[in-house]
Structure formats: structure tokens, C-alpha cells
Design an enzyme around this catalytic site. Structure first.
Site, PDB file in Angstrom:
ATOM      1  N   GLU A 235     -17.283 -15.877  50.617  1.00 18.52           N
ATOM      2  CA  GLU A 235     -18.548 -15.669  51.694  1.00 18.52           C
ATOM      3  C   GLU A 235     -19.308 -16.882  52.219  1.00 18.52           C
ATOM      4  OE1 GLU A 235     -21.157 -12.587  50.390  1.00 18.52           O
ATOM      5  OE2 GLU A 235     -21.931 -12.417  52.562  1.00 18.52           O
TER       6      GLU A 235
ATOM      7  N   ASP B 130     -16.307 -12.419  47.194  1.00 16.92           N
ATOM      8  CA  ASP B 130     -17.564 -11.948  47.343  1.00 16.92           C
ATOM      9  C   ASP B 130     -18.551 -12.477  45.752  1.00 16.92           C
ATOM     10  OD1 ASP B 130     -20.254 -11.254  48.108  1.00 16.92           O
ATOM     11  OD2 ASP B 130     -19.503  -9.304  48.916  1.00 16.92           O
TER      12      ASP B 130
ATOM     13  N   ILE C 238     -21.924 -12.381  45.190  1.00 15.15           N
ATOM     14  CA  ILE C 238     -22.625 -11.517  44.887  1.00 15.15           C
ATOM     15  C   ILE C 238     -22.612 -10.373  46.080  1.00 15.15           C
ATOM     16  CG2 ILE C 238     -25.180 -10.910  44.831  1.00 15.15           C
ATOM     17  CD1 ILE C 238     -25.922 -13.576  43.627  1.00 15.15           C
ATOM     18  N   ASP C 239     -22.189  -9.388  45.941  1.00 12.35           N
ATOM     19  CA  ASP C 239     -22.309  -8.203  46.754  1.00 12.35           C
ATOM     20  C   ASP C 239     -23.561  -7.403  46.489  1.00 12.35           C
ATOM     21  OD1 ASP C 239     -21.129  -6.802  49.178  1.00 12.35           O
ATOM     22  OD2 ASP C 239     -20.792  -5.168  47.561  1.00 12.35           O
TER      23      ASP C 239
ATOM     24  N   THR D 280     -26.732  -8.887  48.088  1.00  9.64           N
ATOM     25  CA  THR D 280     -27.483  -9.833  47.768  1.00  9.64           C
ATOM     26  C   THR D 280     -28.879  -9.493  47.962  1.00  9.64           C
ATOM     27  OG1 THR D 280     -25.998 -11.639  48.325  1.00  9.64           O
ATOM     28  CG2 THR D 280     -28.327 -12.046  48.705  1.00  9.64           C
TER      29      THR D 280
ATOM     30  N   ASP E  35     -15.928  -8.150  51.207  1.00  6.38           N
ATOM     31  CA  ASP E  35     -16.188  -6.778  50.561  1.00  6.38           C
ATOM     32  C   ASP E  35     -15.220  -5.781  50.328  1.00  6.38           C
ATOM     33  OD1 ASP E  35     -19.229  -7.326  51.042  1.00  6.38           O
ATOM     34  OD2 ASP E  35     -18.897  -7.240  53.241  1.00  6.38           O
TER      35      ASP E  35
END
Ligand SMILES: O=P(O)(O)O[C@H]1[C@H](O)[C@@H](O)[C@H](O)[C@H](O)[C@@H]1O
Ligand SMILES: [Mg+2]
Ligand SMILES: [Mg+2]
Length: 273
Positions: free
Chosen positions: A62, A82, A84-85, A87, A216
Site C-alpha cells: 500500500e 497492507d 495497517i488495514d 489506519t 485489502d
């Protein structure tokens, strides 16, 4: 269950610690598309560890994409990350933050790992070998009736009036079809594998979204499919990982009912930017 490299478990600890600390927040594609130093730190850590082990593999991630890296899925072995999904949740300390790592070869998803940091749940799925949460096998909801379903979605980063009207009217259509509820909890990967798997966490029956990205979707798609669920395009056709849209459900009937109810919100494609 699949082994998780030490750098990845280390990332989980970094995120859990950073959750409680002050964060420096900047924005990307829109004023609500957030990123922090921890997103970058965790992404770099995971990539450098995986690159050491698999020097010939490719990476789609990402924050690298946000910094201008090409986002194209080739037949080469590719990690789709990803860091941190959720954020926005992370910034507001709302308890739903995940790390998501998918792996594809010949453009086919082979396995996925998602760690829900706040709940300390590790989801894994490997093509042909099932899906697990903390070692427990996952099975999706078998619900086929939209009027008995709890449905999850995410808003997506665009907030112009036309996009918002479509987003709200899609939600209205599902509520009009008497879905028990529609929830927005701030993390695409939290929406998919967890809630669709009733034995693992609070069950939902379906998920849809416009405006998410391949990072994602990658890991969650393998996990949902291996738990017996359906992941498809919002048109009702096959999923296109780069199309920025998805419908997932425990049953094909449920996924089709939702796909038929939705109006398309155009977010372009991940591989065209
Ligand atoms: O930017 P991060 O990785 O946090 O992921 C977000 C998704 O990209 C959005 O589609 C989605 O709408 C959610 O905001 C989700 O958390
Ligand atoms: Mg992210
Ligand atoms: Mg994300």
C-alpha cells in the site's frame, strides 16, 4: 497452520504498542485517506524480511504504491501487503486494526495471513487447505436470505457529493430489502474474514465495498474462499483483484442478491494509476 515469519509477528507488537502513543498523521488520495509513520515502518519491515528470504519475489504494498511504485500483478510470485488495514481506526484508537499479507503466483492467490492486532486473532488460509483462526478451522455463514442478514461495508476514501449519494443509496437499498443491519467498522480486512466466519468472531453474512484495493482483498479472498465463502465482483461476475470493488458472502445466493442491489461507484483500477 502456516508459519508466520518473526518480522511479521514483530510488526504486530509494533502496532499494538504504537496504538497507545501519539501519532504523526498525513493524508494520501483524499483528506480522509490517512497514513502514519507506523504504516511505513511496518511495511518496510515486512518487505525487507520477505525479500531476504525470497530475493526473486515481487511486492505490491500500500504505502510503496502511494509513493509511486507500480501496482501491477504479473505471473511472478508476488506478496500483496497492507501494513495497517484500518489506519483511521488506528489513529482514533478504535479497536479494529489489522495486518494483511496475501501471496499470488501466476496471478492466482495461493495464501493469505491477516492479523487482527487488537483482538489478537491470526487468520490464515491456503488454497486447497482450508482457513483457520488461531488454529481453529473457519466456516462461513450459510445464510441465503438477505432479510435475515447482517451486512458489512466500508465508505471508501471519496467524499464528493455524487459518490456519497451512491454510497448512501446502496446502503438504503439493502436496508429496504430488510437486511437486519448494515455496519461500517473501518477495516476492509476486518470485515471479511472475521465476521463471515461465525465460529471465529461476531458473525456477519456478507460484505461489499467500492474503493478498496488489492492489498485489502488479497489475503481475505483466500481466507473467505477456503472457509467455503464466495468472493465476486459487484457485477456478479468473477472477482478482479485490481478493480477496487468486491462482494463477499457465505453463499452465492447472498452474494448475488447484494450484487443485484448495488449501483456501481467508479474508483478506477489499482493497475491504472
Ligand atoms: O487504508 P487502510 O489500509 O486503512 O484500508 C482501508 C481501506 O482501504 C478502505 O477501503 C476502507 O474503506 C477502510 O477505510 C480500510 O480500513
Ligand atoms: Mg493500510
Ligand atoms: Mg487497507
Amino acid at each position: 497452520t502456516m508459519p508466520v515469519p518473526p518480522a511479521v509477528t514483530f510488526s504486530f507488537q509494533i502496532i499494538r504498542k504504537a496504538l497507545t502513543e501519539e501519532k504523526r498523521v498525513s493524508t494520501k488520495t483524499s483528506a480522509v485517506d490517512l497514513v502514519t509513520e507506523t504504516d511505513h515502518l511496518v511495511e518496510n519491515l515486512i518487505i525487507s524480511e520477505l525479500r531476504k528470504r525470497f530475493p526473486s519475489h515481487r511486492f505490491i504494498a500500500e504505502e510503496a504504491t502511494a509513493s509511486g511504485a507500480k501496482c501491477v500483478l504479473t505471473p511472478s510470485p508476488t506478496w500483496i501487503i497492507d501494513p495497517i488495514d484500518g489506519t483511521c481506526n488506528f489513529v482514533h484508537r478504535f479497536p479494529t486494526v489489522a495486518v494483511s499479507i496475501g501471496f499470488a503466483v501466476h496471478q492466482e492467490l495461493e495464501f493469505g495471513v491477516i492479523y487482527h492486532c487488537t483482538e489478537e486473532r491470526l487468520y490464515t488460509g491456503q488454497r486447497g487447505r482450508g482457513a483457520f483462526c488461531n488454529g481453529q478451522q473457519l466456516r462461513v455463514s450459510r445464510e441465503t436470505d438477505l432479510s435475515k442478514a447482517l451486512v458489512l461495508t466500508e465508505i471508501g476514501p471519496k467524499r464528493d457529493p455524487a459518490t456519497l449519494r451512491l454510497f448512501l443509496s446502496n446502503m438504503e437499498r439493502l436496508l429496504h430489502a430488510k437486511a437486519h443491519g448494515v455496519r461500517v467498522i473501518g477495516s476492509s480486512t476486518r470485515c471479511s474474514p472475521g465476521p463471515l466466519a461465525p465460529r471465529a468472531s461476531g458473525p456477519a453474512d456478507a460484505y461489499y465495498q467500492f474503493g478498496l484495493h488489492c492489498w485489502d482483498l488479497a489475503a481475505a479472498t483466500v481466507i473467505i474462499r477456503e472457509a467455503g465463502g464466495i468472493v465476486m465482483d459487484t457485477s456478479g461476475g468473477p472477482l478482479d483483484l485490481m478493480s477496487c470493488r468486491v462482494v463477499a458472502a457465505g453463499t452465492r445466493e447472498m452474494a448475488m442478491l447484494i450484487a443485484q442491489a448495488l449501483q456501481t461507484i467508479d474508483y478506477g483500477r489499482d493497475d491504472e494509476n
